[in-house]
Design a protein around this motif. Structure first.
Motif, PDB file in Angstrom:
ATOM      1  N   UNK A  34      36.915 -25.339  11.494  1.00 33.46           N
ATOM      2  CA  UNK A  34      35.793 -24.479  11.903  1.00 33.46           C
ATOM      3  C   UNK A  34      35.946 -23.887  13.302  1.00 33.46           C
ATOM      4  N   UNK A  35      36.545 -24.644  14.219  1.00 30.81           N
ATOM      5  CA  UNK A  35      36.722 -24.131  15.578  1.00 30.81           C
ATOM      6  C   UNK A  35      37.728 -22.987  15.646  1.00 30.81           C
ATOM      7  N   UNK A  36      38.534 -22.828  14.625  1.00 28.43           N
ATOM      8  CA  UNK A  36      39.547 -21.774  14.593  1.00 28.43           C
ATOM      9  C   UNK A  36      39.063 -20.537  13.836  1.00 28.43           C
ATOM     10  N   UNK A  37      37.858 -20.614  13.277  1.00 27.37           N
ATOM     11  CA  UNK A  37      37.291 -19.483  12.537  1.00 27.37           C
ATOM     12  C   UNK A  37      36.676 -18.475  13.495  1.00 27.37           C
ATOM     13  N   UNK A  38      36.663 -17.199  13.104  1.00 27.11           N
ATOM     14  CA  UNK A  38      35.896 -16.220  13.889  1.00 27.11           C
ATOM     15  C   UNK A  38      34.414 -16.630  13.897  1.00 27.11           C
ATOM     16  N   UNK A  40      31.560 -15.247  13.268  1.00 24.12           N
ATOM     17  CA  UNK A  40      30.728 -14.913  12.108  1.00 24.12           C
ATOM     18  C   UNK A  40      30.980 -15.893  10.953  1.00 24.12           C
ATOM     19  N   UNK A  41      32.232 -16.226  10.700  1.00 25.17           N
ATOM     20  CA  UNK A  41      32.557 -17.166   9.622  1.00 25.17           C
ATOM     21  C   UNK A  41      32.145 -18.589   9.987  1.00 25.17           C
ATOM     22  N   UNK A  42      32.249 -18.951  11.254  1.00 27.34           N
ATOM     23  CA  UNK A  42      31.814 -20.271  11.710  1.00 27.34           C
ATOM     24  C   UNK A  42      30.303 -20.427  11.498  1.00 27.34           C
ATOM     25  N   UNK A  43      29.553 -19.381  11.839  1.00 26.65           N
ATOM     26  CA  UNK A  43      28.098 -19.411  11.647  1.00 26.65           C
ATOM     27  C   UNK A  43      27.737 -19.476  10.174  1.00 26.65           C
ATOM     28  N   UNK A  44      28.477 -18.748   9.342  1.00 30.47           N
ATOM     29  CA  UNK A  44      28.226 -18.790   7.894  1.00 30.47           C
ATOM     30  C   UNK A  44      28.486 -20.196   7.366  1.00 30.47           C
ATOM     31  N   UNK A  45      29.561 -20.828   7.813  1.00 34.87           N
ATOM     32  CA  UNK A  45      29.869 -22.184   7.378  1.00 34.87           C
ATOM     33  C   UNK A  45      28.747 -23.138   7.786  1.00 34.87           C
ATOM     34  N   UNK A  46      28.227 -23.004   8.982  1.00 31.08           N
ATOM     35  CA  UNK A  46      27.126 -23.862   9.431  1.00 31.08           C
ATOM     36  C   UNK A  46      25.895 -23.667   8.549  1.00 31.08           C
ATOM     37  N   UNK A  47      25.616 -22.416   8.173  1.00 29.37           N
ATOM     38  CA  UNK A  47      24.476 -22.160   7.273  1.00 29.37           C
ATOM     39  C   UNK A  47      24.705 -22.821   5.918  1.00 29.37           C
ATOM     40  N   UNK A  61      27.965 -26.005  -6.933  1.00 32.40           N
ATOM     41  CA  UNK A  61      29.284 -25.374  -7.113  1.00 32.40           C
ATOM     42  C   UNK A  61      29.359 -24.055  -6.363  1.00 32.40           C
ATOM     43  N   UNK A  62      28.295 -23.265  -6.423  1.00 30.84           N
ATOM     44  CA  UNK A  62      28.296 -21.965  -5.746  1.00 30.84           C
ATOM     45  C   UNK A  62      28.368 -22.129  -4.230  1.00 30.84           C
ATOM     46  N   UNK A  63      27.613 -23.096  -3.699  1.00 31.98           N
ATOM     47  CA  UNK A  63      27.607 -23.323  -2.249  1.00 31.98           C
ATOM     48  C   UNK A  63      28.978 -23.797  -1.785  1.00 31.98           C
ATOM     49  N   UNK A  64      29.558 -24.769  -2.493  1.00 31.30           N
ATOM     50  CA  UNK A  64      30.864 -25.295  -2.095  1.00 31.30           C
ATOM     51  C   UNK A  64      31.967 -24.251  -2.258  1.00 31.30           C
ATOM     52  N   UNK A  65      31.898 -23.452  -3.307  1.00 25.52           N
ATOM     53  CA  UNK A  65      32.890 -22.387  -3.494  1.00 25.52           C
ATOM     54  C   UNK A  65      32.777 -21.363  -2.369  1.00 25.52           C
ATOM     55  N   UNK A  66      31.562 -21.037  -1.979  1.00 22.33           N
ATOM     56  CA  UNK A  66      31.361 -20.096  -0.876  1.00 22.33           C
ATOM     57  C   UNK A  66      31.908 -20.682   0.428  1.00 22.33           C
ATOM     58  N   UNK A  67      31.729 -21.982   0.623  1.00 24.50           N
ATOM     59  CA  UNK A  67      32.269 -22.632   1.812  1.00 24.50           C
ATOM     60  C   UNK A  67      33.793 -22.569   1.818  1.00 24.50           C
ATOM     61  N   UNK A  68      34.412 -22.788   0.680  1.00 23.32           N
ATOM     62  CA  UNK A  68      35.876 -22.699   0.582  1.00 23.32           C
ATOM     63  C   UNK A  68      36.326 -21.274   0.887  1.00 23.32           C
ATOM     64  N   UNK A  69      35.619 -20.285   0.341  1.00 25.97           N
ATOM     65  CA  UNK A  69      35.966 -18.887   0.639  1.00 25.97           C
ATOM     66  C   UNK A  69      35.819 -18.597   2.133  1.00 25.97           C
ATOM     67  N   UNK A  70      34.871 -19.233   2.779  1.00 24.99           N
ATOM     68  CA  UNK A  70      34.620 -19.020   4.205  1.00 24.99           C
ATOM     69  C   UNK A  70      35.727 -19.604   5.075  1.00 24.99           C
ATOM     70  N   UNK A  71      36.260 -20.761   4.710  1.00 23.12           N
ATOM     71  CA  UNK A  71      37.251 -21.425   5.559  1.00 23.12           C
ATOM     72  C   UNK A  71      38.695 -21.143   5.161  1.00 23.12           C
ATOM     73  N   UNK A  72      38.914 -20.561   3.991  1.00 26.34           N
ATOM     74  CA  UNK A  72      40.287 -20.241   3.575  1.00 26.34           C
ATOM     75  C   UNK A  72      40.858 -19.178   4.497  1.00 26.34           C
ATOM     76  N   UNK A  73      42.144 -19.293   4.773  1.00 32.48           N
ATOM     77  CA  UNK A  73      42.758 -18.337   5.703  1.00 32.48           C
ATOM     78  C   UNK A  73      42.821 -16.930   5.132  1.00 32.48           C
TER      79      UNK A  73
END
Length: 113
Positions: A34-38, A40-47, A61-73
């Motif tokens: 998370x510290x390496x994310x831009x 906007x993506x860091x804030x989305x992950x926190x939400x 499943x939708x929340x976790x999939x969205x989290x994976x999409x947020x942190x994937x490079x």
């Protein structure tokens, strides 16, 4: 006078705040700390992490999939990983728990190769 090379700092940062690599067949998908994310993506992950997954009507499943999409490079990497997981909620939960453990510890969990 103390002097340090920026590359030395970057190497130390990568060791401490590196990514989790998930092998999917012949491909590797990086899940960024998370510290390496831009910002906007860091804030989305926190939400996403603040969502009560046990609340009635929560789509885990939708929340976790969205989290994976947020942190994937990359978006392509997220698509590969989520495609391989399919609808298996247990695998999604375990993957996100491993991601959480690897990023909380301050140490990267790289691939086993």
């Amino acid at each position: 006078m103390l002097s340090i090379n920026l590359d030395t700092i970057r190497e130390a940062t990568e060791r401490k705040y590196g990514h989790l690599t998930v092998e999917v067949g012949e491909k590797s998908v990086r899940l960024l700390n998370p510290l390496r994310l831009p910002k906007e993506r860091r804030e989305k992950l926190m939400r996403l992490q603040s969502v009560d997954l046990k609340a009635e009507g929560a789509d885990q499943a939708a929340v976790l999939a969205d989290a994976i999409r947020t942190v994937a490079d990359t978006a392509g990497g997220a698509k590969i990983l989520l495609g391989a997981i399919g609808d298996d909620l247990a695998v999604l939960v375990e993957l996100f728990e491993e991601y959480g453990r690897s990023t909380r510890s301050g140490e990267a969990s790289g691939s086993q190769s």
